[in-house]
Design a protein around this motif. Sequence first.
Motif, short mmCIF file in Angstrom:
data_model
loop_
_atom_site.label_atom_id
_atom_site.label_comp_id
_atom_site.label_asym_id
_atom_site.label_seq_id
_atom_site.Cartn_x
_atom_site.Cartn_y
_atom_site.Cartn_z
N VAL A 80 7.08 0.06 7.74
CA VAL A 80 8.01 -1.06 7.60
C VAL A 80 7.71 -1.85 6.32
N LEU A 81 6.44 -2.07 6.02
CA LEU A 81 6.07 -2.78 4.79
C LEU A 81 6.52 -2.02 3.55
N PHE A 82 6.32 -0.71 3.56
CA PHE A 82 6.76 0.10 2.43
C PHE A 82 8.28 0.04 2.28
N GLY A 83 8.98 0.09 3.40
CA GLY A 83 10.44 0.02 3.33
C GLY A 83 10.93 -1.31 2.77
N ILE A 84 10.31 -2.41 3.19
CA ILE A 84 10.71 -3.73 2.68
C ILE A 84 10.43 -3.83 1.19
N CYS A 85 9.26 -3.36 0.76
CA CYS A 85 8.93 -3.39 -0.67
C CYS A 85 9.91 -2.56 -1.48
N LEU A 105 6.53 -10.05 -5.39
CA LEU A 105 5.10 -10.15 -5.61
C LEU A 105 4.37 -10.48 -4.31
N ALA A 106 4.92 -11.37 -3.50
CA ALA A 106 4.30 -11.71 -2.22
C ALA A 106 4.25 -10.49 -1.29
N MET A 107 5.34 -9.73 -1.22
CA MET A 107 5.36 -8.55 -0.37
C MET A 107 4.43 -7.46 -0.89
N TYR A 108 4.31 -7.35 -2.21
CA TYR A 108 3.39 -6.37 -2.78
C TYR A 108 1.95 -6.68 -2.36
N VAL A 109 1.59 -7.95 -2.41
CA VAL A 109 0.22 -8.34 -2.04
C VAL A 109 -0.03 -8.08 -0.56
N VAL A 110 0.95 -8.43 0.29
CA VAL A 110 0.79 -8.18 1.73
C VAL A 110 0.65 -6.69 2.00
N SER A 111 1.45 -5.88 1.33
CA SER A 111 1.38 -4.43 1.53
C SER A 111 0.05 -3.86 1.04
N LEU A 112 -0.47 -4.39 -0.05
CA LEU A 112 -1.77 -3.94 -0.54
C LEU A 112 -2.88 -4.24 0.47
N LEU A 161 -2.71 5.97 -0.75
CA LEU A 161 -3.44 5.75 -1.99
C LEU A 161 -2.50 5.76 -3.19
N PHE A 162 -1.52 6.67 -3.17
CA PHE A 162 -0.54 6.73 -4.24
C PHE A 162 0.31 5.46 -4.28
N VAL A 163 0.76 5.01 -3.11
CA VAL A 163 1.55 3.78 -3.05
C VAL A 163 0.71 2.57 -3.47
N PHE A 164 -0.58 2.61 -3.17
CA PHE A 164 -1.47 1.52 -3.59
C PHE A 164 -1.45 1.38 -5.11
N ILE A 173 2.89 -6.37 -13.23
CA ILE A 173 4.09 -6.64 -14.04
C ILE A 173 4.81 -7.89 -13.55
N ALA A 174 4.95 -8.03 -12.23
CA ALA A 174 5.62 -9.20 -11.68
C ALA A 174 4.86 -10.48 -12.00
N ARG A 175 3.55 -10.43 -11.91
CA ARG A 175 2.75 -11.63 -12.22
C ARG A 175 2.88 -12.01 -13.69
N LEU A 176 2.84 -11.03 -14.57
CA LEU A 176 2.99 -11.31 -16.00
C LEU A 176 4.38 -11.84 -16.31
N ALA A 177 5.39 -11.31 -15.62
CA ALA A 177 6.76 -11.78 -15.85
C ALA A 177 6.92 -13.24 -15.43
N LEU A 178 6.36 -13.60 -14.28
CA LEU A 178 6.45 -14.99 -13.83
C LEU A 178 5.66 -15.92 -14.73
#
Length: 204
Positions: A80-85, A105-112, A161-164, A173-178
């Motif tokens: 579900v987390l992967f699908g939302i991301c 970015l928030a969802m990426y961190v939660v998924s990690l 591991l690949f998704v990580f 990239i998202a953090r640098l963009a913000l």
Amino acid sequence: METTESTTRDRTTGKHENKEADQQVLLSSKPLHRFVQRGPRNFGIVIGIFGCSELMMGFLLAGENMTTSNGIATPFWQGVLFGICGILSIYTELHPSKKMVTVCLAMYVVSLLGIVLSFVVRVCCFYEYARYMINKRDDEALIDRVGLLSGIEGLLFVSSLFVFGILTFLSCIARLALKSTNTQIIVQHIPAPAPPPPTDTAST
């Protein structure tokens, strides 16, 4: 009169065209659009595919009596987390905004964090499977089932591991963009118009 009206219209339309061109250049140079240029939609599709595989393997592991990562429903909530991301990444490329990049970015961190937890759970499963292999070598049926479960858990481990790696890249990239967006807002202040020059009263 007709010539003057046509020239004034041309001048006004020229100004509008220049404004639109300047706006397009400004949009192309925004950090959020640089984030979009990295192709989050393509990464989102890949992440969504891995999320679907997690869910399908979760249904396969749900009927097992042995120790699996489905003990805490890891394949389901991680899928579900992967699908939302994946959905957020696709939507953000189509409709880029600072708010959507922040949500991604928030969802990426939660998924990690979820992937790290799944790593711990699956390493424990591998340890249990190794114990079965050593202690119950004579039971061929059990050994075959343990080998099958080890293959499934290993496949999910490698895919996670690949998704990580992908989520780590997108998070950076998202953090640098913000961060660049905040800096750009501070830099792009429009200066106040200069006061008109003083009139020469002596000449009058």
